[in-house]
Write a protein that holds these residues in place. Sequence first.
Motif, PDB file in Angstrom:
ATOM      1  N   UNK A 185       0.821  -1.208   0.000  1.00 47.59           N
ATOM      2  CA  UNK A 185       0.000   0.000   0.000  1.00 47.59           C
ATOM      3  C   UNK A 185       0.861   1.266   0.000  1.00 47.59           C
ATOM      4  N   UNK A 186       2.037   1.189   0.602  1.00 51.71           N
ATOM      5  CA  UNK A 186       2.903   2.365   0.723  1.00 51.71           C
ATOM      6  C   UNK A 186       3.721   2.626  -0.533  1.00 51.71           C
ATOM      7  N   UNK A 187       3.697   1.710  -1.483  1.00 53.99           N
ATOM      8  CA  UNK A 187       4.533   1.879  -2.676  1.00 53.99           C
ATOM      9  C   UNK A 187       4.120   3.103  -3.488  1.00 53.99           C
ATOM     10  N   UNK A 188       2.835   3.330  -3.705  1.00 56.10           N
ATOM     11  CA  UNK A 188       2.388   4.489  -4.487  1.00 56.10           C
ATOM     12  C   UNK A 188       2.821   5.800  -3.834  1.00 56.10           C
ATOM     13  N   UNK A 189       2.603   5.982  -2.526  1.00 56.27           N
ATOM     14  CA  UNK A 189       3.098   7.222  -1.919  1.00 56.27           C
ATOM     15  C   UNK A 189       4.624   7.357  -1.984  1.00 56.27           C
ATOM     16  N   UNK A 190       5.346   6.249  -1.914  1.00 56.62           N
ATOM     17  CA  UNK A 190       6.808   6.306  -2.000  1.00 56.62           C
ATOM     18  C   UNK A 190       7.235   6.761  -3.389  1.00 56.62           C
ATOM     19  N   UNK A 191       6.575   6.262  -4.430  1.00 53.72           N
ATOM     20  CA  UNK A 191       6.883   6.731  -5.783  1.00 53.72           C
ATOM     21  C   UNK A 191       6.583   8.217  -5.917  1.00 53.72           C
ATOM     22  N   UNK A 192       5.477   8.659  -5.340  1.00 54.95           N
ATOM     23  CA  UNK A 192       5.149  10.082  -5.350  1.00 54.95           C
ATOM     24  C   UNK A 192       6.229  10.875  -4.621  1.00 54.95           C
ATOM     25  N   UNK A 227      11.386  16.958  -8.113  1.00 56.29           N
ATOM     26  CA  UNK A 227      10.837  18.300  -8.293  1.00 56.29           C
ATOM     27  C   UNK A 227      11.611  19.309  -7.437  1.00 56.29           C
ATOM     28  N   UNK A 228      11.920  18.955  -6.217  1.00 52.77           N
ATOM     29  CA  UNK A 228      12.674  19.851  -5.344  1.00 52.77           C
ATOM     30  C   UNK A 228      14.072  20.133  -5.894  1.00 52.77           C
ATOM     31  N   UNK A 229      14.693  19.139  -6.511  1.00 54.31           N
ATOM     32  CA  UNK A 229      16.000  19.371  -7.130  1.00 54.31           C
ATOM     33  C   UNK A 229      15.886  20.361  -8.282  1.00 54.31           C
ATOM     34  N   UNK A 230      14.861  20.201  -9.111  1.00 57.83           N
ATOM     35  CA  UNK A 230      14.643  21.128 -10.220  1.00 57.83           C
ATOM     36  C   UNK A 230      14.423  22.544  -9.692  1.00 57.83           C
ATOM     37  N   UNK A 252      10.493  34.602  -5.820  1.00 53.49           N
ATOM     38  CA  UNK A 252       9.355  34.463  -4.899  1.00 53.49           C
ATOM     39  C   UNK A 252       8.477  33.277  -5.312  1.00 53.49           C
ATOM     40  N   UNK A 253       8.189  33.165  -6.602  1.00 57.59           N
ATOM     41  CA  UNK A 253       7.353  32.060  -7.080  1.00 57.59           C
ATOM     42  C   UNK A 253       8.033  30.708  -6.848  1.00 57.59           C
ATOM     43  N   UNK A 254       9.334  30.655  -7.093  1.00 58.45           N
ATOM     44  CA  UNK A 254      10.064  29.406  -6.862  1.00 58.45           C
ATOM     45  C   UNK A 254      10.059  29.050  -5.376  1.00 58.45           C
ATOM     46  N   UNK A 255      10.211  30.056  -4.515  1.00 59.39           N
ATOM     47  CA  UNK A 255      10.186  29.786  -3.070  1.00 59.39           C
ATOM     48  C   UNK A 255       8.830  29.237  -2.628  1.00 59.39           C
ATOM     49  N   UNK A 256       7.748  29.773  -3.178  1.00 59.24           N
ATOM     50  CA  UNK A 256       6.419  29.248  -2.852  1.00 59.24           C
ATOM     51  C   UNK A 256       6.299  27.811  -3.351  1.00 59.24           C
ATOM     52  N   UNK A 257       6.801  27.567  -4.550  1.00 58.79           N
ATOM     53  CA  UNK A 257       6.760  26.223  -5.111  1.00 58.79           C
ATOM     54  C   UNK A 257       7.576  25.245  -4.261  1.00 58.79           C
ATOM     55  N   UNK A 258       8.738  25.685  -3.790  1.00 58.96           N
ATOM     56  CA  UNK A 258       9.567  24.843  -2.919  1.00 58.96           C
ATOM     57  C   UNK A 258       8.828  24.541  -1.620  1.00 58.96           C
ATOM     58  N   UNK A 259       8.193  25.561  -1.053  1.00 67.28           N
ATOM     59  CA  UNK A 259       7.448  25.353   0.198  1.00 67.28           C
ATOM     60  C   UNK A 259       6.316  24.350   0.001  1.00 67.28           C
ATOM     61  N   UNK A 260       5.603  24.458  -1.119  1.00 62.54           N
ATOM     62  CA  UNK A 260       4.500  23.531  -1.379  1.00 62.54           C
ATOM     63  C   UNK A 260       5.014  22.121  -1.650  1.00 62.54           C
ATOM     64  N   UNK A 261       6.114  21.993  -2.364  1.00 60.10           N
ATOM     65  CA  UNK A 261       6.693  20.665  -2.611  1.00 60.10           C
ATOM     66  C   UNK A 261       7.165  20.037  -1.311  1.00 60.10           C
ATOM     67  N   UNK A 262       7.763  20.845  -0.463  1.00 59.77           N
ATOM     68  CA  UNK A 262       8.218  20.336   0.833  1.00 59.77           C
ATOM     69  C   UNK A 262       7.027  19.905   1.686  1.00 59.77           C
ATOM     70  N   UNK A 293      -1.594  16.254   0.273  1.00 65.65           N
ATOM     71  CA  UNK A 293      -0.280  16.195  -0.357  1.00 65.65           C
ATOM     72  C   UNK A 293      -0.354  16.382  -1.859  1.00 65.65           C
ATOM     73  N   UNK A 294      -1.349  15.763  -2.483  1.00 72.26           N
ATOM     74  CA  UNK A 294      -1.511  15.914  -3.929  1.00 72.26           C
ATOM     75  C   UNK A 294      -1.885  17.358  -4.275  1.00 72.26           C
ATOM     76  N   UNK A 295      -2.744  17.977  -3.471  1.00 77.81           N
ATOM     77  CA  UNK A 295      -3.085  19.381  -3.717  1.00 77.81           C
ATOM     78  C   UNK A 295      -1.864  20.288  -3.543  1.00 77.81           C
ATOM     79  N   UNK A 296      -1.017  19.998  -2.573  1.00 77.93           N
ATOM     80  CA  UNK A 296       0.209  20.776  -2.401  1.00 77.93           C
ATOM     81  C   UNK A 296       1.109  20.616  -3.621  1.00 77.93           C
ATOM     82  N   UNK A 297       1.175  19.408  -4.164  1.00 80.09           N
ATOM     83  CA  UNK A 297       1.977  19.176  -5.365  1.00 80.09           C
ATOM     84  C   UNK A 297       1.394  19.926  -6.560  1.00 80.09           C
ATOM     85  N   UNK A 298       0.083  19.932  -6.687  1.00 81.54           N
ATOM     86  CA  UNK A 298      -0.567  20.690  -7.764  1.00 81.54           C
ATOM     87  C   UNK A 298      -0.215  22.172  -7.633  1.00 81.54           C
ATOM     88  N   UNK A 299      -0.283  22.703  -6.412  1.00 82.43           N
ATOM     89  CA  UNK A 299       0.083  24.102  -6.189  1.00 82.43           C
ATOM     90  C   UNK A 299       1.533  24.370  -6.542  1.00 82.43           C
TER      91      UNK A 299
END
Length: 152
Positions: free
Chosen positions: A14-21, A28-31, A70-80, A114-120
């Motif tokens: 069950x945890x495999x899908x979240x681990x892949x995410x 994404x954080x590296x990018x 600023x936009x990248x920082x918001x994106x980093x915060x949401x990815x984190x 978590x998925x909504x944060x990734x979308x953001x």
Amino acid sequence: MDIKLSDIGHVIQLAIAPVFLLTGVCTMLMVLTNRLARIIDRSRVLEDRLEIGHHEGYMSELEVLDRRSHLINVSIALSTACGFLICLTIALLFLGDTTNLPLDRYIAGLFVCGVFALIGSFYFLLREIFIASKAMRERSHLRVRQAPRKTA
């Protein structure tokens, strides 16, 4: 508490899908951090040129870089935040299975958040890319207009 090996195996499945995410979020954080590093490097170059006394449109470019960072920082915060929520999801999967607590709603809620944060995060990355592309096009149009014309 009697935990069977097959139960743990099921939870790991069950945890495999979240681990892949989570792996995708780390990529994404590296990018995002690489884009932020490029923005910071360019800002430092422009600030050095301003200190020397050159003012050839550098202030407007610095403003664009500030908006982009600023936009990248918001994106980093949401990815984190997404990564954090996915880790909590995985932890609650194991906790719920080993303690027989009814955590299914919490697990689903954390995963959806978590998925909504990734979308953001993707949304703010896309906005930053649009600003960067627009600035690049404007600079290239300016160079074309300022280039000396060849006379035949």
